[in-house]
Scaffold this motif. Sequence first.
Motif, mmCIF file in Angstrom:
data_model
loop_
_atom_site.group_PDB
_atom_site.id
_atom_site.type_symbol
_atom_site.label_atom_id
_atom_site.label_comp_id
_atom_site.label_asym_id
_atom_site.label_seq_id
_atom_site.Cartn_x
_atom_site.Cartn_y
_atom_site.Cartn_z
ATOM 1 N N LEU A 93 0.841 -1.208 0.000
ATOM 2 C CA LEU A 93 0.000 0.000 0.000
ATOM 3 C C LEU A 93 0.866 1.243 0.000
ATOM 4 C CD1 LEU A 93 -2.998 -0.126 2.517
ATOM 5 C CD2 LEU A 93 -2.982 -0.503 0.055
ATOM 6 N N ARG A 94 1.865 1.265 0.929
ATOM 7 C CA ARG A 94 2.676 2.484 1.025
ATOM 8 C C ARG A 94 3.775 2.528 -0.026
ATOM 9 N NH1 ARG A 94 6.831 0.302 4.334
ATOM 10 N NH2 ARG A 94 6.060 -1.000 6.044
ATOM 11 N N PHE A 142 3.196 1.625 -3.237
ATOM 12 C CA PHE A 142 2.582 2.058 -4.491
ATOM 13 C C PHE A 142 1.779 3.352 -4.358
ATOM 14 C CE2 PHE A 142 3.499 -2.341 -5.662
ATOM 15 C CZ PHE A 142 3.960 -2.163 -6.956
ATOM 16 N N GLY A 143 0.999 3.515 -3.288
ATOM 17 C CA GLY A 143 0.148 4.697 -3.193
ATOM 18 C C GLY A 143 -0.704 4.836 -4.435
ATOM 19 N N SER A 144 -0.633 6.001 -5.090
ATOM 20 C CA SER A 144 -1.513 6.265 -6.233
ATOM 21 C C SER A 144 -1.180 5.428 -7.466
ATOM 22 C CB SER A 144 -1.441 7.743 -6.615
ATOM 23 O OG SER A 144 -0.164 8.034 -7.142
ATOM 24 N N PHE A 145 0.013 4.791 -7.475
ATOM 25 C CA PHE A 145 0.452 4.132 -8.706
ATOM 26 C C PHE A 145 -0.172 2.752 -8.915
ATOM 27 C CE2 PHE A 145 4.132 6.986 -7.750
ATOM 28 C CZ PHE A 145 3.849 7.890 -8.762
ATOM 29 N N LYS A 188 -4.647 2.416 -4.010
ATOM 30 C CA LYS A 188 -5.379 3.675 -3.895
ATOM 31 C C LYS A 188 -6.796 3.443 -3.362
ATOM 32 C CE LYS A 188 -6.625 7.661 -6.714
ATOM 33 N NZ LYS A 188 -6.367 8.411 -7.946
ATOM 34 N N LEU A 242 -6.982 2.572 0.425
ATOM 35 C CA LEU A 242 -6.823 3.745 1.297
ATOM 36 C C LEU A 242 -8.102 4.581 1.307
ATOM 37 C CD1 LEU A 242 -3.163 4.689 0.291
ATOM 38 C CD2 LEU A 242 -3.912 3.874 2.533
ATOM 39 N N GLN A 243 -8.721 4.726 0.125
ATOM 40 C CA GLN A 243 -9.958 5.503 0.031
ATOM 41 C C GLN A 243 -11.093 4.844 0.822
ATOM 42 O OE1 GLN A 243 -10.259 8.648 -1.891
ATOM 43 N NE2 GLN A 243 -11.820 8.620 -0.287
ATOM 44 N N ILE A 251 5.887 7.591 -12.246
ATOM 45 C CA ILE A 251 5.325 6.231 -12.348
ATOM 46 C C ILE A 251 5.594 5.370 -11.108
ATOM 47 C CG2 ILE A 251 5.392 6.201 -14.888
ATOM 48 C CD1 ILE A 251 7.935 4.519 -14.734
ATOM 49 N N GLY A 252 6.344 5.913 -10.136
ATOM 50 C CA GLY A 252 6.646 5.155 -8.923
ATOM 51 C C GLY A 252 7.961 4.395 -9.040
ATOM 52 N N PRO A 295 8.840 1.204 -8.133
ATOM 53 C CA PRO A 295 8.877 -0.165 -8.669
ATOM 54 C C PRO A 295 8.874 -0.190 -10.199
ATOM 55 C CG PRO A 295 7.283 -0.042 -6.879
ATOM 56 C CD PRO A 295 7.701 1.360 -7.182
ATOM 57 N N ARG A 334 8.947 5.519 2.450
ATOM 58 C CA ARG A 334 7.865 4.599 2.788
ATOM 59 C C ARG A 334 7.903 3.332 1.949
ATOM 60 N NH1 ARG A 334 4.106 6.341 -1.206
ATOM 61 N NH2 ARG A 334 3.993 8.611 -1.407
ATOM 62 N N THR A 335 8.600 3.369 0.807
ATOM 63 C CA THR A 335 8.779 2.152 0.020
ATOM 64 C C THR A 335 9.735 1.191 0.739
ATOM 65 O OG1 THR A 335 8.404 3.279 -2.084
ATOM 66 C CG2 THR A 335 9.712 1.245 -2.160
ATOM 67 N N LEU A 380 1.435 10.012 2.660
ATOM 68 C CA LEU A 380 0.957 8.868 1.872
ATOM 69 C C LEU A 380 -0.447 9.132 1.321
ATOM 70 C CD1 LEU A 380 0.869 5.914 0.828
ATOM 71 C CD2 LEU A 380 0.149 5.219 3.122
ATOM 72 N N LEU A 381 -1.378 9.548 2.184
ATOM 73 C CA LEU A 381 -2.762 9.761 1.740
ATOM 74 C C LEU A 381 -2.836 10.877 0.697
ATOM 75 C CD1 LEU A 381 -4.892 9.427 5.006
ATOM 76 C CD2 LEU A 381 -4.600 7.762 3.174
ATOM 77 N N SER A 387 -0.465 11.889 -1.323
ATOM 78 C CA SER A 387 0.150 11.407 -2.561
ATOM 79 C C SER A 387 -0.767 10.416 -3.271
ATOM 80 C CB SER A 387 1.498 10.762 -2.216
ATOM 81 O OG SER A 387 2.028 10.099 -3.327
ATOM 82 N N ALA A 388 -1.377 9.500 -2.509
ATOM 83 C CA ALA A 388 -2.197 8.447 -3.118
ATOM 84 C C ALA A 388 -3.539 8.976 -3.608
ATOM 85 C CB ALA A 388 -2.420 7.307 -2.117
ATOM 86 N N LEU A 389 -4.153 9.884 -2.850
ATOM 87 C CA LEU A 389 -5.535 10.266 -3.148
ATOM 88 C C LEU A 389 -5.658 11.618 -3.845
ATOM 89 C CD1 LEU A 389 -7.222 9.077 0.185
ATOM 90 C CD2 LEU A 389 -6.871 7.778 -1.932
#
Lengths: 216, 216
Positions: A110-111, A113-116, A121, A124-125, B25-26, B28, B111-112, B166-167, B169-171
């Motif tokens: 989860l942490r 990749f986050g949005s990727f 994603k 978390l939502q 793209i992250g 990974p 965080r990765t 994290l949130l 960035s992800a959301l």
Amino acid sequence: MVRQARSEATRRKIIDSAVDLINEIGYPAAGLGDIIERAELTKGALYYHFDSKEALATAIIEEGSETVLSSFRQAGRSGSPAMENVIHGSFVVTDVLTVDRVARAGARLLRTFGSFNPAAKSTLQILVDELTEHIAKAIAEGDLRAGLDPGPTAAGIVAGMAGAELLSSALANGADLRSRFAKNWELLLPALVTDESLGYYREFLARQAVRPPTTP
Amino acid sequence: MVRQARSEATRRKIIDSAVDLINEIGYPAAGLGDIIERAELTKGALYYHFDSKEALATAIIEEGSETVLSSFRQAGRSGSPAMENVIHGSFVVTDVLTVDRVARAGARLLRTFGSFNPAAKSTLQILVDELTEHIAKAIAEGDLRAGLDPGPTAAGIVAGMAGAELLSSALANGADLRSRFAKNWELLLPALVTDESLGYYREFLARQAVRPPTTP
């Protein structure tokens, strides 16, 4: 049917090997070659089930998230106050992350990749959205301060939990997750809970914090 | 000297290309091949500077952490109350993560990797340790509640910040980082600050939250 069962067993073996490597050396260092070797399978078997390393990561995120979310939901009892369900549910999540290695690897992913990654994603939502409903209910029940805005309050609680998972994993190999969650709640309670309910929830938290972990 | 300058320019180009790909793209998905291609360099040039993809990640974590930590430290003024320096410093960190792409990629890598990379682990530890000192000072100055334990309080604040990163960035692709930090502080203030100082710090926070970002 035998073929289907064998195929499912192979898929399971791949996921379990990937999960172990992610927990042992981290996702970036866990190469597909290492995963195949640990699973004692061929490259072909792996690619039959997963297009790419990220497809495998997605499967782990989905399975881990399902475990975490369903145990959080089951922890809530319909008759209990919403805030009790939230606090109890958060400790059930720490138990799941401690004993369930797929859930633990899923949290790491989860942490990572986050949005990727769409699965990361959306998990978390969902966490923020479901907690927002609980917080709104707890405000309506009079346990939480009336001035609180449910959305940002829930987002702040999820942020604190996600950050505690990172710090516990990074600094204590996950061993102090339960005590970090307990200390986060101790810190937050006076900001969240009404003066009338504070004594009760401090006691509730103290009992939860020493409760032996539930085994899912 | 010319050769040294050229070598430094190549190293810079590799780091900048990797940083852009990590942000786009992250980590990974950012392969060494993609990084070389974006930097318009050869594999040999990359391996001259970095043994592996993780060595490159470590360089980014180190540079990003240095930027974040030094701007947090510079944000504090010796004459100001410790708690003002902490709140102001946290917003300076959101500014740095917004405008400095190396720092932003560094935060993603923190965080990765977590415990799996010594630079990531030590950055998180330094953040908690330095904040613990500020919190202890703010308690001694009478701004924070006397019953607070500096270590867990600092760990809870760092967890909240890391989770908000994290949130956000992800959301929201990082766009709402400043407002997430502001809402986290709003939530935490009544739990942290003494009744006498609460009004002052609510105003201090409100001014900080709307202050235009500092450009480092």
